[in-house]
Design an enzyme around this catalytic site. Structure first.
Site, PDB file in Angstrom:
ATOM      1  N   HIS A   1       6.571   1.463   5.189  1.00 44.89           N
ATOM      2  CA  HIS A   1       7.288   2.379   6.079  1.00 44.89           C
ATOM      3  C   HIS A   1       8.391   1.667   6.846  1.00 44.89           C
ATOM      4  O   HIS A   1       9.295   2.310   7.357  1.00 44.89           O
ATOM      5  CB  HIS A   1       6.320   3.032   7.063  1.00 44.89           C
ATOM      6  CG  HIS A   1       5.435   4.062   6.431  1.00 44.89           C
ATOM      7  ND1 HIS A   1       4.734   5.008   7.164  1.00 44.89           N
ATOM      8  CD2 HIS A   1       5.134   4.310   5.135  1.00 44.89           C
ATOM      9  CE1 HIS A   1       4.036   5.773   6.345  1.00 44.89           C
ATOM     10  NE2 HIS A   1       4.249   5.372   5.102  1.00 44.89           N
TER      11      HIS A   1
ATOM     12  N   HIS B   1     -10.860   7.717  20.917  1.00 42.71           N
ATOM     13  CA  HIS B   1     -11.441   8.581  21.944  1.00 42.71           C
ATOM     14  C   HIS B   1     -11.519  10.044  21.516  1.00 42.71           C
ATOM     15  O   HIS B   1     -11.610  10.946  22.360  1.00 42.71           O
ATOM     16  CB  HIS B   1     -10.722   8.433  23.290  1.00 42.71           C
ATOM     17  CG  HIS B   1     -11.640   8.604  24.470  1.00 42.71           C
ATOM     18  ND1 HIS B   1     -12.129   9.826  24.867  1.00 42.71           N
ATOM     19  CD2 HIS B   1     -12.191   7.689  25.301  1.00 42.71           C
ATOM     20  CE1 HIS B   1     -12.909   9.661  25.919  1.00 42.71           C
ATOM     21  NE2 HIS B   1     -12.982   8.376  26.200  1.00 42.71           N
TER      22      HIS B   1
ATOM     23  N   ASP C   1       4.222   1.045  -0.580  1.00 43.51           N
ATOM     24  CA  ASP C   1       5.264   1.743   0.177  1.00 43.51           C
ATOM     25  C   ASP C   1       5.245   1.189   1.592  1.00 43.51           C
ATOM     26  O   ASP C   1       4.276   1.387   2.325  1.00 43.51           O
ATOM     27  CB  ASP C   1       4.960   3.257   0.153  1.00 43.51           C
ATOM     28  CG  ASP C   1       5.767   4.049   1.177  1.00 43.51           C
ATOM     29  OD1 ASP C   1       6.617   3.471   1.878  1.00 43.51           O
ATOM     30  OD2 ASP C   1       5.522   5.268   1.295  1.00 43.51           O
TER      31      ASP C   1
ATOM     32  N   HIS D   1      -8.661   3.909  22.746  1.00 41.70           N
ATOM     33  CA  HIS D   1      -8.998   3.761  24.158  1.00 41.70           C
ATOM     34  C   HIS D   1      -9.868   2.527  24.305  1.00 41.70           C
ATOM     35  O   HIS D   1     -10.804   2.329  23.528  1.00 41.70           O
ATOM     36  CB  HIS D   1      -9.753   5.006  24.657  1.00 41.70           C
ATOM     37  CG  HIS D   1     -10.272   4.859  26.051  1.00 41.70           C
ATOM     38  ND1 HIS D   1      -9.483   5.022  27.158  1.00 41.70           N
ATOM     39  CD2 HIS D   1     -11.508   4.560  26.511  1.00 41.70           C
ATOM     40  CE1 HIS D   1     -10.207   4.831  28.247  1.00 41.70           C
ATOM     41  NE2 HIS D   1     -11.446   4.539  27.888  1.00 41.70           N
TER      42      HIS D   1
ATOM     43  N   HIS E   1      -5.922   6.588  -3.164  1.00 43.87           N
ATOM     44  CA  HIS E   1      -5.832   5.145  -2.897  1.00 43.87           C
ATOM     45  C   HIS E   1      -5.859   4.861  -1.400  1.00 43.87           C
ATOM     46  O   HIS E   1      -6.534   3.933  -0.951  1.00 43.87           O
ATOM     47  CB  HIS E   1      -4.565   4.561  -3.534  1.00 43.87           C
ATOM     48  CG  HIS E   1      -4.674   4.388  -5.016  1.00 43.87           C
ATOM     49  ND1 HIS E   1      -4.401   3.203  -5.656  1.00 43.87           N
ATOM     50  CD2 HIS E   1      -5.046   5.264  -5.989  1.00 43.87           C
ATOM     51  CE1 HIS E   1      -4.601   3.357  -6.968  1.00 43.87           C
ATOM     52  NE2 HIS E   1      -4.977   4.608  -7.184  1.00 43.87           N
TER      53      HIS E   1
ATOM     54  N   GLU F   1      -4.339   5.028  29.687  1.00 43.62           N
ATOM     55  CA  GLU F   1      -5.783   5.103  29.461  1.00 43.62           C
ATOM     56  C   GLU F   1      -6.098   5.260  27.974  1.00 43.62           C
ATOM     57  O   GLU F   1      -7.002   4.637  27.436  1.00 43.62           O
ATOM     58  CB  GLU F   1      -6.388   6.272  30.247  1.00 43.62           C
ATOM     59  CG  GLU F   1      -5.796   7.626  29.912  1.00 43.62           C
ATOM     60  CD  GLU F   1      -6.518   8.764  30.611  1.00 43.62           C
ATOM     61  OE1 GLU F   1      -5.825   9.667  31.120  1.00 43.62           O
ATOM     62  OE2 GLU F   1      -7.750   8.767  30.656  1.00 43.62           O
ATOM     63  N   THR F   2      -5.321   6.098  27.313  1.00 44.69           N
ATOM     64  CA  THR F   2      -5.513   6.372  25.884  1.00 44.69           C
ATOM     65  C   THR F   2      -4.142   6.549  25.274  1.00 44.69           C
ATOM     66  O   THR F   2      -3.272   7.175  25.876  1.00 44.69           O
ATOM     67  CB  THR F   2      -6.342   7.663  25.687  1.00 44.69           C
ATOM     68  OG1 THR F   2      -7.624   7.493  26.296  1.00 44.69           O
ATOM     69  CG2 THR F   2      -6.522   7.996  24.210  1.00 44.69           C
TER      70      THR F   2
ATOM     71  N   HIS G   1      -1.284   0.108  -9.245  1.00 42.07           N
ATOM     72  CA  HIS G   1      -1.049   0.113  -7.800  1.00 42.07           C
ATOM     73  C   HIS G   1       0.430  -0.149  -7.522  1.00 42.07           C
ATOM     74  O   HIS G   1       1.171  -0.618  -8.399  1.00 42.07           O
ATOM     75  CB  HIS G   1      -1.900  -0.958  -7.107  1.00 42.07           C
ATOM     76  CG  HIS G   1      -3.375  -0.789  -7.303  1.00 42.07           C
ATOM     77  ND1 HIS G   1      -4.096   0.209  -6.690  1.00 42.07           N
ATOM     78  CD2 HIS G   1      -4.259  -1.489  -8.063  1.00 42.07           C
ATOM     79  CE1 HIS G   1      -5.376   0.111  -7.063  1.00 42.07           C
ATOM     80  NE2 HIS G   1      -5.496  -0.896  -7.892  1.00 42.07           N
TER      81      HIS G   1
ATOM     82  N   MET H   1      -6.480   1.424   0.842  1.00 45.58           N
ATOM     83  CA  MET H   1      -5.308   0.680   0.393  1.00 45.58           C
ATOM     84  C   MET H   1      -4.133   0.893   1.336  1.00 45.58           C
ATOM     85  O   MET H   1      -3.129   1.552   1.000  1.00 45.58           O
ATOM     86  CB  MET H   1      -4.953   1.082  -1.032  1.00 45.58           C
ATOM     87  CG  MET H   1      -4.277  -0.053  -1.781  1.00 45.58           C
ATOM     88  SD  MET H   1      -4.559   0.024  -3.537  1.00 45.58           S
ATOM     89  CE  MET H   1      -3.881  -1.576  -3.994  1.00 45.58           C
TER      90      MET H   1
ATOM     91  N   HIS I   1       1.255   1.205   2.486  1.00 47.83           N
ATOM     92  CA  HIS I   1       0.141   1.754   1.704  1.00 47.83           C
ATOM     93  C   HIS I   1       0.500   1.885   0.238  1.00 47.83           C
ATOM     94  O   HIS I   1       1.679   1.885  -0.139  1.00 47.83           O
ATOM     95  CB  HIS I   1      -0.297   3.109   2.262  1.00 47.83           C
ATOM     96  CG  HIS I   1       0.757   4.185   2.187  1.00 47.83           C
ATOM     97  ND1 HIS I   1       0.870   5.054   1.130  1.00 47.83           N
ATOM     98  CD2 HIS I   1       1.728   4.529   3.054  1.00 47.83           C
ATOM     99  CE1 HIS I   1       1.856   5.893   1.344  1.00 47.83           C
ATOM    100  NE2 HIS I   1       2.419   5.600   2.502  1.00 47.83           N
ATOM    101  N   CYS I   2      -0.527   2.033  -0.567  1.00 49.09           N
ATOM    102  CA  CYS I   2      -0.340   2.282  -1.987  1.00 49.09           C
ATOM    103  C   CYS I   2       0.048   3.746  -2.188  1.00 49.09           C
ATOM    104  O   CYS I   2      -0.445   4.627  -1.476  1.00 49.09           O
ATOM    105  CB  CYS I   2      -1.632   1.963  -2.738  1.00 49.09           C
ATOM    106  SG  CYS I   2      -1.431   1.909  -4.535  1.00 49.09           S
TER     107      CYS I   2
END
Ligand SMILES: [Cu+2]
Length: 406
Positions: free
Chosen positions: A164, A370, A162, A320, A210, A343-344, A159, A215, A199-200
């Site tokens: 971001h 939604h 990363d 939502h 993964h 709303e969303t 494993h 992950m 994430h992996c």
């Protein structure tokens, strides 16, 4: 038992050359799997997802070796104890003092998890600290994150991670590959303010494998002086609801039943076939259907302000809050003014988003994707139970349902 090798079976750097056992395992694995699966990485079109070019690896290693050591001796250290979702670690909303080094620990735990009790669907989840999503990390812009990452000797797979939110070396992914029984420490500076996924990313087809086994998780990098509205006024929250949306592609047998696997990684070939359909069998909040509903619903009070942090590492999502709103939504970063009264809102696959809402009515709120097919049929529904007095000025049932007079 077969240990999963690093994708890309050729030694690509000095570290791999020194790993005779790992390479022997790789050869055994390649011989043990069907030819169609063994050929899979060769069909991937994106070069960056393949095993790194040895020359590139060498150049990066030389650049790192030649770099000037960073002097962080003047920085205070703070240990952040990570907690399981949907909760958030203890943290300050406004930073006290100068940037710090925030120490965290994560363990890559491979564990069998029930995805849907009704159908018996389960997955050998690949996790950080045993949960899907991985724990929420919270720091402030300018802080350093110092992660100790451990891969237990019992693991089946390699494993890494990363971030971001970080800068360089594939988000740290290139510097954190650890085999079972190994640990590593990565430190990076949080220069960008916002919510970000992590994430992996072991390489090749193992990356979506993964990620789609759970992950991934989120880090929130707050501005040092906290969140603000478009006019620069401070915005504060009382609590955090940390939601990780996870798409699963669970293999089924010829009868349509979900296949049970004995060990992590055993589903590799079947999973790749299922993932290639791009049609998830499940898309759930916090690892399983109903993980945040019923007795596990989150509870709030009228007047309470909640910050909903929604991570979606792979698929786009449209959160939502049924019966409520996003008073303030930071869809991109904390550098820009939040969107208001939404709303969303939108979570780009491969990112995390923060939305703030102050509850005004009691009752049960459903927090959903939604795309209502995903919410109702694939599992992406959470419940927030809110206590407090009802406000008839906002809503009133003027006539209860009754037979229409004829
Ligand atoms: Cu992994």
């Amino acid at each position: 038992m077969t240990k999963f090798p690093k994708p890309g079976l050729a030694p690509t750097n000095r570290r791999d050359i020194l790993r005779g056992t790992a390479l022997a395992g790789a050869a055994a694995f390649a011989a043990a799997i069907p030819a169609t699966v063994a050929a899979t990485p060769r069909r991937l079109p994106a070069p960056i997802l393949r095993a790194p070019n040895p020359h590139v690896v060498q150049v990066q290693a030389e650049a790192i070796a030649a770099a000037t050591p960073a002097d962080l001796s003047g920085l205070a250290r703070l240990r952040q104890v990570l907690v399981a979702p949907p909760f958030a670690p203890v943290h300050e909303q406004v930073a006290t003092g100068a940037p710090k080094i925030v120490e965290i620990e994560m363990i890559t735990e491979e564990r069998l998890m029930v995805v849907d009790e009704d159908t018996g669907a389960s997955v050998w989840a690949l996790t950080y600290n045993g949960s899907v999503p991985g724990p929420l990390i919270i720091v402030h812009q300018g802080d350093y994150v110092e992660l100790t990452l451990r891969n237990p000797v019992e693991s089946m797979m390699e494993h890494n991670i990363d971030f971001h939110a970080s800068t360089g070396a594939l988000g740290g992914g290139a510097l954190t590959h650890i085999y079972p029984g190994e640990e590593t420490v990565l430190r990076w500076k949080a220069t960008k303010a916002g919510c970000f996924t992590y994430h992996c990313a072991p390489g090749g087809a193992m990356i979506p494998y993964h990620v789609c086994h759970g992950m991934n998780g989120a880090i929130m990098v707050l501005p040092r002086d906290g969140l603000k509205d478009g006019a620069g006024n401070p915005l504060r929250y009382d609590s955090i609801a940390y939601i990780g949306e996870q798409d699963y592609y669970l293999p089924r047998d010829e009868n349509g039943d979900y296949i049970q696997y004995a060990i992590a990684g055993e589903d590799y070939a079947d999973s790749l076939d299922a993932m290639r359909t791009l049609i998830p069998t499940h898309s759930v909040f916090n690892g399983a259907v109903g993980a945040i509903t019923g007795a596990a619903a989150m509870r709030f009070n009228v007047g309470e302000t909640v910050l909903m942090v929604h991570n979606s590492c792979n698929m786009d999502s449209r959160p939502h809050l049924i019966g409520g709103h996003g008073d303030y939504v930071w869809e991109t970063s904390f550098d820009v003014a939040p969107l208001t009264s939404m709303e969303t809102w939108f979570v780009r696959g491969g990112s995390a988003v923060a939305a703030m809402y102050t509850f005004e009515q009691p009752g049960v709120y459903a927090y959903v994707n939604h795309n209502l097919i995903i919410a109702a049929l694939l599992g992406a529904t959470a419940h927030f139970i809110v206590d407090g007095p009802w406000d008839n000025t906002l809503m009133e049932q003027v006539v209860a349902p009754r037979a229409i007079a004829t």
